[in-house]
Design a protein around this motif. Structure first.
Motif, PDB file in Angstrom:
ATOM      1  N   GLY A  95       0.805  -1.218   0.000  1.00  0.00           N
ATOM      2  CA  GLY A  95       0.000   0.000   0.000  1.00  0.00           C
ATOM      3  C   GLY A  95       0.833   1.260   0.000  1.00  0.00           C
ATOM      4  N   CYS A  96       1.282   1.673   1.159  1.00  0.00           N
ATOM      5  CA  CYS A  96       1.819   3.015   1.312  1.00  0.00           C
ATOM      6  C   CYS A  96       3.334   3.093   1.431  1.00  0.00           C
TER       7      CYS A  96
ATOM      8  N   ARG B 274       4.187   2.266   6.494  1.00  0.00           N
ATOM      9  CA  ARG B 274       3.597   1.619   7.676  1.00  0.00           C
ATOM     10  C   ARG B 274       2.364   2.321   8.226  1.00  0.00           C
ATOM     11  N   ARG B 275       1.607   3.002   7.379  1.00  0.00           N
ATOM     12  CA  ARG B 275       0.440   3.737   7.862  1.00  0.00           C
ATOM     13  C   ARG B 275      -0.889   3.137   7.430  1.00  0.00           C
ATOM     14  N   CYS B 276      -0.983   2.637   6.211  1.00  0.00           N
ATOM     15  CA  CYS B 276      -2.307   2.362   5.638  1.00  0.00           C
ATOM     16  C   CYS B 276      -2.937   1.050   6.106  1.00  0.00           C
ATOM     17  N   GLY B 277      -2.159   0.056   6.409  1.00  0.00           N
ATOM     18  CA  GLY B 277      -2.708  -1.216   6.856  1.00  0.00           C
ATOM     19  C   GLY B 277      -3.120  -2.170   5.742  1.00  0.00           C
ATOM     20  N   ALA B 278      -2.825  -1.834   4.489  1.00  0.00           N
ATOM     21  CA  ALA B 278      -3.182  -2.716   3.371  1.00  0.00           C
ATOM     22  C   ALA B 278      -2.480  -4.068   3.465  1.00  0.00           C
TER      23      ALA B 278
ATOM     24  N   ARG C  11       1.211  -5.229  10.669  1.00  0.00           N
ATOM     25  CA  ARG C  11       1.532  -4.750   9.320  1.00  0.00           C
ATOM     26  C   ARG C  11       2.732  -5.549   8.815  1.00  0.00           C
TER      27      ARG C  11
END
Length: 79
Positions: A47-48, A51-55, A66
């Motif tokens: 995702g990002c 380490r922020r989005c959680g995808a 994560r």
């Protein structure tokens, strides 16, 4: 000692989706990339990259983690 950019590979033993697996990867490799590239589990998403989005969220020993933020070498024996 030789250089050449060769990376160190070790065997990591994990349980993925209730199956025991052994991954031969650099212990510092993020679990995200080990799952996608080595175990061919492409449902884990990139995702990002910060380490922020959680995808890339996966369950490790009953905890949501994560996968971009944990190295394979930290997970020996985990499920």
């Amino acid at each position: 000692m030789g250089g050449g950019g060769a990376s160190f590979h070790a065997m990591a033993r994990l349980t993925l989706n209730r199956e025991a697996v052994e991954l031969r990867v650099d212990p510092a490799m993020a679990l995200l990339w080990a799952l996608r590239e080595e175990a061919n589990l492409t449902g884990t998403k990139y995702g990002c990259d910060d380490r922020r989005c959680g995808a890339c969220m996966v369950m490790i020993d009953g905890r949501a983690v994560r996968s971009c933020a944990v190295a394979v070498g930290q997970l020996e024996g985990s499920s």
